[in-house]
Design a protein around this motif. Structure first.
Motif, PDB file in Angstrom:
ATOM      1  N   LEU A  47      50.358  23.880   6.511  1.00  0.00           N
ATOM      2  CA  LEU A  47      50.505  25.141   5.361  1.00  0.00           C
ATOM      3  C   LEU A  47      50.795  26.482   5.984  1.00  0.00           C
ATOM      4  CD1 LEU A  47      47.703  23.587   3.211  1.00  0.00           C
ATOM      5  CD2 LEU A  47      49.885  23.553   2.332  1.00  0.00           C
ATOM      6  N   ARG A  48      51.025  27.206   5.614  1.00  0.00           N
ATOM      7  CA  ARG A  48      52.203  28.672   6.007  1.00  0.00           C
ATOM      8  C   ARG A  48      52.100  29.752   4.458  1.00  0.00           C
ATOM      9  NH1 ARG A  48      57.354  30.356   6.199  1.00  0.00           N
ATOM     10  NH2 ARG A  48      57.841  28.779   5.647  1.00  0.00           N
ATOM     11  N   ASP A  49      51.580  30.509   4.309  1.00  0.00           N
ATOM     12  CA  ASP A  49      51.197  31.812   3.369  1.00  0.00           C
ATOM     13  C   ASP A  49      52.389  32.560   4.584  1.00  0.00           C
ATOM     14  OD1 ASP A  49      50.616  34.234   2.278  1.00  0.00           O
ATOM     15  OD2 ASP A  49      48.943  33.982   1.501  1.00  0.00           O
ATOM     16  N   MET A  66      51.175  38.534   8.408  1.00  0.00           N
ATOM     17  CA  MET A  66      52.027  38.964   8.661  1.00  0.00           C
ATOM     18  C   MET A  66      52.048  39.187  10.516  1.00  0.00           C
ATOM     19  SD  MET A  66      55.740  39.706   7.168  1.00  0.00           S
ATOM     20  CE  MET A  66      55.463  39.037   5.426  1.00  0.00           C
ATOM     21  N   ASP A  67      50.822  38.677  10.979  1.00  0.00           N
ATOM     22  CA  ASP A  67      50.333  39.288  12.372  1.00  0.00           C
ATOM     23  C   ASP A  67      50.430  37.435  12.582  1.00  0.00           C
ATOM     24  OD1 ASP A  67      48.308  38.059  10.444  1.00  0.00           O
ATOM     25  OD2 ASP A  67      46.916  39.492  11.198  1.00  0.00           O
ATOM     26  N   LEU A  68      50.413  36.574  12.688  1.00  0.00           N
ATOM     27  CA  LEU A  68      50.205  35.250  13.082  1.00  0.00           C
ATOM     28  C   LEU A  68      51.508  35.245  13.890  1.00  0.00           C
ATOM     29  CD1 LEU A  68      47.937  33.664  10.944  1.00  0.00           C
ATOM     30  CD2 LEU A  68      46.997  35.424  12.012  1.00  0.00           C
ATOM     31  N   VAL A  69      51.464  34.469  14.931  1.00  0.00           N
ATOM     32  CA  VAL A  69      52.421  33.533  15.921  1.00  0.00           C
ATOM     33  C   VAL A  69      51.266  32.398  15.768  1.00  0.00           C
ATOM     34  CG1 VAL A  69      53.085  32.710  17.862  1.00  0.00           C
ATOM     35  CG2 VAL A  69      52.620  35.602  17.507  1.00  0.00           C
ATOM     36  N   THR A  81      57.042  33.223  13.287  1.00  0.00           N
ATOM     37  CA  THR A  81      56.196  34.532  13.842  1.00  0.00           C
ATOM     38  C   THR A  81      56.439  35.251  11.943  1.00  0.00           C
ATOM     39  OG1 THR A  81      58.665  35.233  14.252  1.00  0.00           O
ATOM     40  CG2 THR A  81      56.975  34.557  16.100  1.00  0.00           C
ATOM     41  N   ALA A  82      55.150  36.571  11.960  1.00  0.00           N
ATOM     42  CA  ALA A  82      55.246  36.973  10.938  1.00  0.00           C
ATOM     43  C   ALA A  82      56.019  36.339   9.185  1.00  0.00           C
ATOM     44  CB  ALA A  82      56.814  38.367  10.779  1.00  0.00           C
ATOM     45  N   GLY A  83      55.379  35.584   9.634  1.00  0.00           N
ATOM     46  CA  GLY A  83      55.128  34.841   8.224  1.00  0.00           C
ATOM     47  C   GLY A  83      56.155  34.138   7.786  1.00  0.00           C
ATOM     48  N   GLY A  84      57.637  33.932   8.860  1.00  0.00           N
ATOM     49  CA  GLY A  84      58.775  33.123   8.650  1.00  0.00           C
ATOM     50  C   GLY A  84      58.301  31.682   8.392  1.00  0.00           C
ATOM     51  N   VAL A  85      59.660  30.733   8.418  1.00  0.00           N
ATOM     52  CA  VAL A  85      60.045  29.820   8.718  1.00  0.00           C
ATOM     53  C   VAL A  85      60.041  28.938  10.234  1.00  0.00           C
ATOM     54  CG1 VAL A  85      61.398  29.218   6.686  1.00  0.00           C
ATOM     55  CG2 VAL A  85      62.283  29.662   8.761  1.00  0.00           C
ATOM     56  N   ARG A 108      49.299  20.102  19.677  1.00  0.00           N
ATOM     57  CA  ARG A 108      48.963  20.577  18.962  1.00  0.00           C
ATOM     58  C   ARG A 108      49.318  21.582  18.010  1.00  0.00           C
ATOM     59  NH1 ARG A 108      45.760  24.609  23.863  1.00  0.00           N
ATOM     60  NH2 ARG A 108      47.523  25.213  24.736  1.00  0.00           N
ATOM     61  N   LEU A 109      48.276  22.499  17.218  1.00  0.00           N
ATOM     62  CA  LEU A 109      48.606  23.428  16.181  1.00  0.00           C
ATOM     63  C   LEU A 109      48.342  24.311  16.692  1.00  0.00           C
ATOM     64  CD1 LEU A 109      50.751  24.692  14.506  1.00  0.00           C
ATOM     65  CD2 LEU A 109      49.087  24.524  12.852  1.00  0.00           C
ATOM     66  N   SER A 110      48.432  25.872  17.605  1.00  0.00           N
ATOM     67  CA  SER A 110      48.408  27.355  18.120  1.00  0.00           C
ATOM     68  C   SER A 110      48.451  28.078  16.847  1.00  0.00           C
ATOM     69  CB  SER A 110      48.539  27.158  19.426  1.00  0.00           C
ATOM     70  OG  SER A 110      48.000  29.134  19.660  1.00  0.00           O
ATOM     71  N   ILE A 111      47.171  29.126  16.093  1.00  0.00           N
ATOM     72  CA  ILE A 111      47.699  30.047  15.833  1.00  0.00           C
ATOM     73  C   ILE A 111      47.229  31.293  16.188  1.00  0.00           C
ATOM     74  CG2 ILE A 111      47.707  31.028  13.328  1.00  0.00           C
ATOM     75  CD1 ILE A 111      47.230  28.198  12.137  1.00  0.00           C
ATOM     76  N   THR A 112      47.793  32.085  16.518  1.00  0.00           N
ATOM     77  CA  THR A 112      46.936  33.454  17.288  1.00  0.00           C
ATOM     78  C   THR A 112      47.281  34.763  16.906  1.00  0.00           C
ATOM     79  OG1 THR A 112      49.232  33.556  18.643  1.00  0.00           O
ATOM     80  CG2 THR A 112      47.282  32.211  19.802  1.00  0.00           C
TER      81      THR A 112
END
Ligand SMILES: [Ca+2]
Ligand SMILES: [Ca+2]
Ligand SMILES: [Ca+2]
Ligand SMILES: [Ca+2]
Length: 432
Positions: free
Chosen positions: A347-349, A353-356, A375-379, A424-428
């Motif tokens: 899932l992605r909101d 804007m600040d997530l990779v 990046t920045a909320g994009g696909v 793995r999914l990494s969210i930074t």
């Protein structure tokens, strides 16, 4: 119209009820699958979607455990200009249009209504311009929502008969600089005049504010998609009243009809304007403010669902509502022809804007390489020469809202290859 100022509804000179052809646009409330303009609930919670939490004036609340829809990230904060078209007293304070939706049909500012003579003379229709502190961007689907105070009328008075919406409509215009405005292309298929205090069939109306119900406990707003205007970002929204005599036209030069002429709170009554598509950083995330002060860090888990706040934010979840285990990210095996592949869903909101976000692969759980990145909320986009199949779609039951996405990323390497492969999914959050 407000019944506080008009306790007796007068319907003289009513027309005969014509045969009405219904349009394809949304109904007055709770029409979540409508592909044009599914109304957006102002409130959600245990008392039902779209049921407003309203102070009844004695300190008691209707629907006390509902809350303002957390889909909204901002509300109009300033009034740049307000020009009412009549001199009636009351409902003339633009401050009532600012801040969160209330669901209270008296918490409004009226734009006033024009007489036939004033329309002929060319008097300007009432109007109001509101400003947002942060720009509203064109993201997927509807970007902002306008709440008027229409209601389902029990009176069999207008073009759609009993059960139509008592509606006072307005044109909607947007601007990136407060000077140059672009109007949404309005559609009105209402076949004939509905008279003073008559009703319309809202399925005949599109891209005009005021067609949805926000009164007497039901609270729904009208969605608008900035993408239709050619602008990528806006800061100002202007509403221009439509006196529903038929003199004012839609984008196809058809006459627009609404309840006309009305008095006291004549013309369009603005209750609130909410923004969906306001870009955010974690620190600006408005949902944080609703958490206890010691529970606002990225790693805190106030609802104890195993999903820390940063992930709740990334996945468009609620940090105060327990989500089932595994929400936000999963892996399944997809068979294509004779071969199977791993497919990841997440899932992605779009507003974060600040997530990779990196979907990564490894053969040893030590060295990780990114397969796809957002990046920045994009696909998600392929990385490092990998060629995963990537798609995304709207998630949620409101057809008008698109900012919540479900991404699918399918590895092109077959499961049958014997070498080990971990994912793995990494969210930074890169340091600002
Ligand atoms: Ca009114
Ligand atoms: Ca949009
Ligand atoms: Ca949590
Ligand atoms: Ca949660």
């Amino acid at each position: 119209m407000n019944l506080r100022t008009h306790p007796v509804v007068c319907f003289a000179a009513m027309l005969t009820i014509p045969t009405v052809q219904a349009g394809p646009y949304s109904a007055g409330l709770d029409d979540r699958a409508n592909s044009y303009d599914a109304p957006v609930p102002g409130f959600v919670g245990p008392h039902g979607v779209g049921k407003a939490r309203i102070d009844d004036g004695t300190g008691q609340f209707q629907n006390p455990n509902n809350r303002v829809n957390p889909l909204f990230f901002a509300w109009a904060s300033n009034c740049s200009s307000y020009e009412r078209s009549d001199t009636d007293a009351g409902f003339n304070e633009p401050e009532y249009a600012l801040g969160p939706v209330t669901g209270d049909n008296f918490d409004v500012v009226s734009l006033g209504d024009l007489t036939a003579a004033q329309i002929t003379t060319g008097n300007p229709a009432g109007r109001i311009t509101l400003k947002f502190t942060k720009p509203i961007r064109n993201l997927s689907g509807a970007d902002f929502v306008i709440f008027e105070n229409g209601f389902i009328s029990g009176f069999n008075t207008g073009g759609s008969g009993s059960g139509g919406v008592y509606a006072e409509l307005a044109y909607v215009e947007v601007s990136a600089d407060g000077v140059n405005f672009v109007r949404f292309n309005p559609v009105s298929l209402t076949p004939s005049a509905v008279g003073a205090y008559g009703t319309i069939n809202p399925t005949n109306v599109y891209n005009l504010a005021g067609k949805h119900v926000n009164a007497y406990g039901d609270c729904w707003g009208t969605p608008f998609d900035i993408g239709q205007t050619g602008l990528s970002e806006i800061s100002h929204i202007r509403l221009v009243d439509v006196p529903g005599s038929g003199a004012y036209k839609d984008g196809g030069n058809r006459s627009i009809f609404d309840s006309w002429r009305t008095f006291g709170s004549g013309g369009f009554d603005l209750e609130a304007v909410g923004s969906i598509s306001t870009p955010m950083t974690f620190g600006q995330w408005p949902l944080l403010a609703e958490l206890p002060a010691n529970m606002r860090t990225t790693t805190a888990d106030p609802d104890n669902d195993g999903i820390p706040n940063l992930m709740e934010y990334a996945f468009g979840l609620l940090p105060w509502e327990k989500n089932p285990k595994g929400t936000g990210w999963r892996c399944q095996t997809i068979t294509v022809g004779a071969e199977s592949f791993y497919e990841f869903t997440t899932l992605r909101d779009e507003r974060c804007m600040d997530l990779v976000r990196d979907l990564q692969v490894s053969s040893d759980l030590k060295i990780w390489t990114t397969l796809a990145r957002s990046t920045a909320g994009g696909v998600f986009l392929p990385q490092n020469g990998f060629t995963p199949l990537i798609s995304d779609q709207r998630v949620g039951d409101l057809a008008s809202v698109g900012v919540m996405r479900e991404d699918r990323i399918r590895d092109t390497r077959p499961v049958s290859e014997s070498a080990k492969r971990f994912y793995r999914l990494s969210i930074t959050r890169p340091t600002p």
